[in-house]
Design a protein around this motif. Structure first.
Motif, PDB file in Angstrom:
ATOM      1  N   ARG A  82       0.818  -1.220   0.000  1.00  0.00           N
ATOM      2  CA  ARG A  82       0.000   0.000   0.000  1.00  0.00           C
ATOM      3  C   ARG A  82       0.849   1.267   0.000  1.00  0.00           C
ATOM      4  O   ARG A  82       0.319   2.368  -0.139  1.00  0.00           O
ATOM      5  CB  ARG A  82      -0.920   0.021   1.221  1.00  0.00           C
ATOM      6  N   VAL A  83       2.163   1.134   0.164  1.00  0.00           N
ATOM      7  CA  VAL A  83       3.049   2.299   0.190  1.00  0.00           C
ATOM      8  C   VAL A  83       3.402   2.681  -1.241  1.00  0.00           C
ATOM      9  O   VAL A  83       3.824   1.833  -2.037  1.00  0.00           O
ATOM     10  CB  VAL A  83       4.331   1.991   0.995  1.00  0.00           C
ATOM     11  N   THR A 102       1.297   6.404   1.990  1.00  0.00           N
ATOM     12  CA  THR A 102       0.273   5.819   1.130  1.00  0.00           C
ATOM     13  C   THR A 102      -0.231   6.920   0.193  1.00  0.00           C
ATOM     14  O   THR A 102       0.116   8.093   0.339  1.00  0.00           O
ATOM     15  CB  THR A 102      -0.914   5.291   1.944  1.00  0.00           C
ATOM     16  N   ALA A 291       0.592   5.376   6.601  1.00  0.00           N
ATOM     17  CA  ALA A 291       1.733   4.482   6.408  1.00  0.00           C
ATOM     18  C   ALA A 291       2.688   4.477   7.584  1.00  0.00           C
ATOM     19  O   ALA A 291       3.186   3.425   7.977  1.00  0.00           O
ATOM     20  CB  ALA A 291       2.481   4.857   5.130  1.00  0.00           C
TER      21      ALA A 291
END
Length: 432
Positions: A82-83, A102, A291
């Motif tokens: 997701r980063v 993110t 994140a």
């Protein structure tokens, strides 16, 4: 006046209610990291113990060393899939720090920077030139996406190549410029050499400055030279980058966006809260990050919360300009000195230029400070220079309580840097 009135116009009670809600959510998010799970266990606290802002002090501090020890992805609170971006420090003095984002983090960061730029009067139709470095350094992309989010035409000029910067300013009709204070002074010097009057030959009216400590005297000098209003910006990569706090058009303190951050000011030695209005180390907790949220992060920056309300109508806390960093403090003959104290004195003399260098040495166990400062123009009037040196020395002694050696040098003598100015050289050797 307000880009995001639903957040910028919040009352104090509404800000604190939002912070409490977001703090609880952030603590739960932090439990996705092994680092914070271990920290909470070692402190014998559970996430549900954090019920209000008054419980924040139960959480241990987070430091830059913690980030280094967790290099590269040990503090990610979301799956790496997701980063979408990372930024990193240079790592020239050891393991670098890595900050993860993110897509939502990047969107919120752009919103925060756009909010700052709108607050000082920038609008779609302005032409925004960014002389900050791009890449791992957050100043480039942070301002780039914020300016685009606001709808301005952006000029990603990046750092260095001063004559090209000036060509862009004149050819593109740049109205707003982002530059560190020392580089703004350098731009003016080169404009003078090129025969360009920024008031007559450019459309500049707004300057965004930050990234290095600077005095009010330096800000006013820059405004006078370039014919602009210069607004102070504060940011750091660990929080996101630029957009953490910003001056409004009143220029009386940096509004810190409390819907993104919780502010504490602590004594850098005891780590206890300082009385309201006193200078201490800024500690920040992120409350709008996915994140890599950070709890009670020690920034090492020294500032204070300004008392009272701002006439602009915003109720977000205002920070005073940064006095320096707790780890940049000079200790000389038992006296604590910050470079900005010296700058404040130097900038009051019209005969002096913008560049100076503080050198620390020791001779036979005696610490010495030498302050070299460039003259604005050449002078061979020995008696006038001698009198000027004597007066600068007297005023510096009054300010920092020790007597430095002051040397007036010709314009262009001191080394120039494209990045943050190097103001202090500590050449002292440990005497055994």
């Amino acid at each position: 006046m307000y880009l995001h009135p639903e957040f910028e116009k919040l009352t104090r009670s509404e800000i604190e209610a939002l912070q409490t809600e977001r703090l609880k959510k952030t603590v739960r998010q932090c439990m996705n990291t092994e680092f914070y799970r271990r920290r909470f266990a070692e402190s014998h606290i559970a996430p549900d113990d954090i019920r209000s802002l008054s419980d924040l002090g139960r959480i241990p501090f987070t430091t830059k060393q913690d980030l280094r020890d967790s290099y590269p992805f040990g503090m990610s609170a979301v799956p790496l899939s997701r980063v979408v971006r990372l930024h990193s420090s240079s790592g020239t003095t050891g393991t670098p720090t890595v900050i993860l984002h993110t897509q939502r983090d990047l969107d919120e960061w752009a919103n925060a920077v756009a909010r700052c730029l709108y607050m000082v009067g920038l609008r779609p139709g302005d032409i925004f030139q960014n002389s900050s470095g791009y890449g791992m350094f957050t100043g480039g992309l942070g301002f780039q996406y914020g300016a685009e989010r606001l709808g301005m035409l952006t000029v990603p000029a990046a750092a260095g190549n001063t004559k090209r910067q000036i060509k862009f300013i004149t050819d593109f009709g740049t109205t707003a410029l982002h530059a560190i204070p020392s580089y703004a002074g350098r731009l003016y010097e080169v404009m003078e050499e090129m025969g360009i009057d920024p008031r007559r030959d450019t459309h500049l009216r707004t300057l965004i400055i930050g990234a290095e400590p600077h005095s009010e005297e330096q800000r006013r000098r820059i405004e006078q030279m370039l014919g602009v209003k210069a607004y102070n910006s504060f940011g750091m990569s660990e929080m996101c980058g630029p957009g953490v706090a910003f001056e409004c058009t009143e220029q009386n303190g940096l509004h810190i966006w409390e819907d993104y951050y919780i502010v504490e000011i602590v004594d850098p030695v005891t780590l206890e809260p300082v009385p309201e209005g006193e200078v201490g180390e800024l500690v920040l907790t992120t409350i709008n990050r996915e994140a890599m949220p950070l709890l009670r992060y020690r920034t090492r920056d020294l500032t204070r919360i300004l008392p009272g309300e701002c006439p602009c109508g915003r109720h977000h806390l205002r920070l005073d300009r940064m006095k320096g960093r707790s780890d940049d403090m000079i200790i000389l003959k038992g006296v604590n000195i910050f470079p900005i104290q010296i700058e404040t004195v130097l900038m009051q003399f019209a005969e002096l230029g913008n560049d100076y260098l503080i050198t620390l040495t020791n001779e036979e166990a005696n610490d010495l400070m030498t302050v070299e400062v460039e003259l604005k123009a050449f002078s061979d009037d020995y008696h006038r220079l001698q009198a000027l040196t004597k007066e600068i020395t007297r005023q510096l002694k009054d300010e920092i309580l020790i007597t430095p050696v002051v040397r007036l040098v010709s314009k262009g003598s001191l080394p120039k840097q494209e990045g943050k100015a190097v103001r202090v050289r500590d050449l002292r050797k440990t005497l055994i």
